[in-house]
Design an enzyme around this catalytic site. Structure first.
Site, PDB file in Angstrom:
ATOM      1  N   GLU A   1       5.280   1.372   2.839  1.00 56.84           N
ATOM      2  CA  GLU A   1       5.930   2.013   4.005  1.00 56.84           C
ATOM      3  C   GLU A   1       7.419   2.281   3.756  1.00 56.84           C
ATOM      4  OE1 GLU A   1       3.865  -0.737   4.186  1.00 56.84           O
ATOM      5  OE2 GLU A   1       2.238   0.622   4.649  1.00 56.84           O
TER       6      GLU A   1
ATOM      7  N   ASP B   1      -4.348  -2.932   8.044  1.00 61.87           N
ATOM      8  CA  ASP B   1      -4.829  -4.243   8.471  1.00 61.87           C
ATOM      9  C   ASP B   1      -5.383  -4.248   9.878  1.00 61.87           C
ATOM     10  OD1 ASP B   1      -3.988  -4.960   6.001  1.00 61.87           O
ATOM     11  OD2 ASP B   1      -2.205  -6.042   6.677  1.00 61.87           O
TER      12      ASP B   1
ATOM     13  N   ASP C   1      -0.356  -0.352  -1.915  1.00 61.49           N
ATOM     14  CA  ASP C   1      -0.165  -1.086  -0.656  1.00 61.49           C
ATOM     15  C   ASP C   1       1.337  -1.254  -0.406  1.00 61.49           C
ATOM     16  OD1 ASP C   1      -0.750  -2.678   1.576  1.00 61.49           O
ATOM     17  OD2 ASP C   1      -0.992  -4.514   0.386  1.00 61.49           O
TER      18      ASP C   1
HETATM   19  O1  MIG Z   1       1.177  -8.472   3.329  1.00 67.09           O
HETATM   20  O2  MIG Z   1      -2.290  -7.585  -0.775  1.00 67.09           O
HETATM   21  O3  MIG Z   1      -3.027  -4.097   3.989  1.00 67.09           O
HETATM   22  O4  MIG Z   1      -5.254  -4.810   2.468  1.00 67.09           O
HETATM   23  O5  MIG Z   1      -5.214  -7.353   1.248  1.00 67.09           O
HETATM   24  C1  MIG Z   1      -0.190  -8.310   3.079  1.00 67.09           C
HETATM   25  C2  MIG Z   1      -2.640  -8.366   0.329  1.00 67.09           C
HETATM   26  C3  MIG Z   1      -0.380  -7.462   1.858  1.00 67.09           C
HETATM   27  C4  MIG Z   1      -1.770  -5.869   3.009  1.00 67.09           C
HETATM   28  C5  MIG Z   1      -2.909  -4.926   2.860  1.00 67.09           C
HETATM   29  C6  MIG Z   1      -4.173  -5.699   2.626  1.00 67.09           C
HETATM   30  C7  MIG Z   1      -4.033  -6.573   1.406  1.00 67.09           C
HETATM   31  C8  MIG Z   1      -2.823  -7.497   1.566  1.00 67.09           C
HETATM   32  N1  MIG Z   1      -1.630  -6.714   1.842  1.00 67.09           N
END
Ligand code: MIG
Length: 753
Positions: free
Chosen positions: A408, A479, A405
């Site tokens: 980017e 998201d 996650d």
């Molecule tokens: O800033 O890890 O897209 O699936 O549950 C949020 C917490 C960070 C974004 C991800 C989401 C995940 C969440 N993350």
């Protein structure tokens, strides 16, 4: 007509250097149908992060002068180069395919043009008003439909829209006005009345795709750095274009079988007890589930590759406990490493100089979940190797997959400035150059590490990626929200990801942020049951989203959808098997197979799974009758066998319990017994649902976990059916694995139901 002033030089057997005395460009003949166009602008960098092997087929081609132009002739296309180095690609009979627009840029007029600044969360901006380093403009005939570009917002056909490729964490409402999301797939498929083609702009800098929005006269690609480097991908049909693109960038490898099962995730399962309740909830309520995901809560202070033993018990304990109940575990890993002396990831990374740098040579810092953090420089091979070796920590504890996650990369203290030093393989480069491949490199390292640690087919899920990431990772669309607009968008997103080479994808079922509703949950799980990645996930702070948190009716509908998916697991697996060689995705827009049928060109609320199933989920609140378009041929209601003549629209009953699904004539659909989780019992019996019509179906079977199949340990069956269904045949065309005890044919739609 005069004579050409162009001079050419055959640099290698495939590459022509062409000059008009002022400027120089290169044409690289990859195959008869794939031509690369390269013009150095800033870096003169011919390397690719998407394409890893030499793809030249070394085909014969001719170069002739025709009046003022030079013509490069392959077996399939004629490429005209004029003295201003403009490119005009024609088919063998001279028909125009795509040609440079050489007129002036004429932006559509608007009343004001203040360049509204898009204020985005976490400080990332998807828009940029700066002048691009260069542009490529292609003339439009006016009938173009545009597909691909990964999972950009909005609808299937991107005509009339502009999108930005700059991997962006965007947690606000993702409407079609949002130009940049998490992924950058700079590839577009163009469908015209007379032909189709693809353009892949293999450049990792920020870029803009403008599909007949800036001007109806041209398609525009604007790029903010690097070189003009793109591939024309030709072919007679859209599947040819997808296969051409995946020939270059790679296909999705066969996954482990369990990854096709249903999965539960949640941000906010804060301790072992929460996880155990979820496991119990699934088994008690007779709803199949294979995987539980561990979001950032499981770590010790959000330090990657650590575990919060206070809340989750002795390291690894929770993973083995749920494993006994048939659940696999997937753990989230973010790229940011907490700045924390004494923490092994930080200490090792600092000691070996693995983090990205400021221009003055100090280590760059920003903040993410753990607070002040530093960022692994994944562009360097040694950093990827280091990161890969860390996967062992998770695997040793019994984790089965890794979820990447925030790659980017997202950052809380504003976007990382463009000049920050990030490596691109062995060269120091900038964030501006490497941003869009940061997630790709992270996922690639993760894949490598899991493969080395386990010898199994790695299960990696990523949010950010680039062209070619499909070789290493599955993706989810980030998201979304529990909104009807977002279940609607899920279909075009998954279809366009598939056309962009990314076959293994899914959306957060039920919606991530915002509270879902019973009805939305039902409709989303019905759609999700046909998504390759089938995961229910939701955000901290939202209502619970596990099926038993709702009414009995909703839970029954949920169970039904999941069970349907489990029966179809062999069909999904077969699609992955064939996709490895064809590059064709699991989920497909109808236009992929019916491109001459205008009714498919803008179809946003139906999709195909392979060539044989057509799924038409309800994606509107309150709707209980679905308008379904069935293309040419005969179709059969998947559940009842009721016959429909294609080429027409139908209004089909779709109460909340029902997701309309149709099988194509001649379809043979393999099914397995429904189990609580993959591997609960051996799949000893296969049942094939045979619909009327002449059919042939190839079925693949192996151990579903490792690479023994590469040593021939698999079976391949060919099933055929005759028109009247009276005769069905089985042939074993490759034998290398334990065979089914029983093969059962079920005729459906023969009036025998
Ligand atoms: O800033 O890890 O897209 O699936 O549950 C949020 C917490 C960070 C974004 C991800 C989401 C995940 C969440 N993350």
């Amino acid at each position: 007509m005069g004579e050409t002033i162009l001079k050419y030089n055959r640099l290698y057997d495939t590459v022509l250097e062409i000059t008009n005395g002022r400027d120089t460009t290169y044409i690289d003949v990859i195959t008869d149908r794939i031509i690369r166009f390269f013009t150095p602008v800033e870096d003169n960098d011919w390397t690719s992060r998407a394409i890893e092997e030499d793809k030249h087929k070394h085909v014969a081609f001719e170069i002739v002068a025709e009046g003022e132009r030079l013509v490069v002739i392959t077996a399939c296309y004629k490429i005209y180069v004029s003295d201003d180095l403009a490119i005009d690609i024609r088919d063998m009979s001279g028909g125009s395919v795509v040609c440079d627009y050489t007129g002036k840029r004429t932006k559509q007029k608007r009343i004001t043009d203040n360049g509204l600044a898009l204020l985005e969360a976490e400080g990332h901006s998807g828009s940029q008003e700066e002048k691009p380093a260069f542009s490529v403009l292609k003339k439009l005939d006016g009938d173009e439909k545009f597909y691909g570009l990964g999972d950009k917002t909005g609808y299937l056909n991107k005509a009339g829209y502009e999108f930005v490729n700059w991997n962006t964490d965007y947690p606000q409402v993702q409407a079609e006005s949002v130009k940049a999301l998490y992924k950058s797939i700079p590839f577009v498929l163009v469908l015209k009345n007379t032909c189709c083609y693809g353009l892949f702009f293999d450049n990792t800098y920020r870029n803009i795709f403008n599909m007949a929005q800036e001007s109806r006269d041209y398609f525009a690609y604007h790029c903010y750095g690097g070189d003009k480097n793109y591939y024309f991908i030709g072919g007679n049909t859209l599947p040819d274009i997808v296969s051409g693109y995946t020939y270059l960038t790679g296909t999705t490898p066969l996954p482990q079988l369990f990854t096709l099962g249903h999965q539960q995730s949640r941000w906010g399962y804060s301790c072992a007890q929460d996880i155990l309740e979820v496991a119990k909830g699934y088994r008690d309520n007779d709803i199949p589930c294979d995987v539980i995901h561990f979001d950032i809560d499981y770590m010790d202070g959000y330090r990657v590759f650590t575990f919060d033993e206070n809340s989750y018990g002795k390291r690894g304990q929770i993973f083995s406990t749920i494993k006994e109940q048939g659940f696999k575990s997937v753990c989230i890993i973010d790229p940011g490493v907490k700045k924390d002396t004494g923490y092994f990831m930080y200490d090792e990374g600092m000691a070996f100089d693995y983090f990205t740098h400021n221009t003055d040579g100090t280590v760059y810092e920003n903040a993410v979940w753990p607070g002040d953090s530093v960022f692994p420089d994944f562009g360097k091979k040694e950093v990827r190797d280091w990161w890969a070796s860390k996967q062992q920590i998770l695997m040793e504890c019994g984790v089965d997959g890794v979820w990447n996650d925030m790659n980017e990369p997202a950052s809380f203290k504003g976007e990382i400035p463009p000049e920050i030093i990030f490596y691109d393989e062995d060269k120091a480069a900038t964030h501006a150059k490497v941003h869009n491949i940061y997630g790709h490199n992270m996922a690639r390292a993760t894949y490598q590490g899991i493969k080395e640690a386990t010898g199994k087919r790695p299960f990696v899920i990523t949010r950010a990626c680039y062209s070619g990431s499909q070789k290493y990772t599955t993706v989810w669309t980030g998201d979304n929200m529990s909104l009807w607009a977002h279940i609607q968008m899920a279909i075009p997103q998954l279809c366009n990801l598939g056309l962009s080479g990314i076959s293994f994808a899914g959306t957060d079922i039920g919606g991530f942020s915002h509270d879902t509703t019973e009805e939305l949950m039902c409709r989303w799980v019905q759609l999700g049951a046909f998504s390759p990645l089938f995961r229910n996930h939701s955000a901290l702070g939202c209502i619970y989203q596990e099926p038993w948190r709702f009414s009995k009716r909703t839970m029954d509908i949920y169970r039904e959808a999941v069970k349907l998916r489990y029966s179809l697991i062999p069909y999904f697996y077969d699609l992955f098997y064939t996709g490895q060689s064809t590059g064709l995705p699991v989920i497909r827009p109808l236009v992929l197979h019916y491109q001459n049928d205008v009714n498919t060109h803008n179809l946003n609320d139906e999709f195909m799974v392979g060539e044989n199933l057509l799924v038409a989920p309800v994606v509107n609140q309150g709707e209980t009758v679905k308008k379904v378009y069935l293309p040419a041929g005969n179709w059969y209601d998947f559940y009842t066998g009721k016959e429909y003549e294609g080429g027409k629209y139908y209004l089909v009953d779709a109460p909340l319990e029902m997701c309309p699904v149709f099988a194509k004539e001649g379809a043979i659909i393999p099914t397995y017994e429904v189990v609580n989780y993959v591997g609960e019992k051996a799949y000893d019996t296969i049942r094939l649902i045979v619909f009327p019509g002449q059919g042939e179906y190839i079925h693949y079977q192996d151990n579903g976990t490792d690479y023994a199949c590469e040593q021939g340990e698999y079976n391949l069956y060919r099933f055929t059916s005759e028109k009247n269904g009276s005769e069905v045949k089985t042939e074993l065309i490759h034998e290398g694995y334990e065979k089914y005890g029983e093969i059962i044919f079920l005729l459906r739609g023969y009036g025998l139901v």
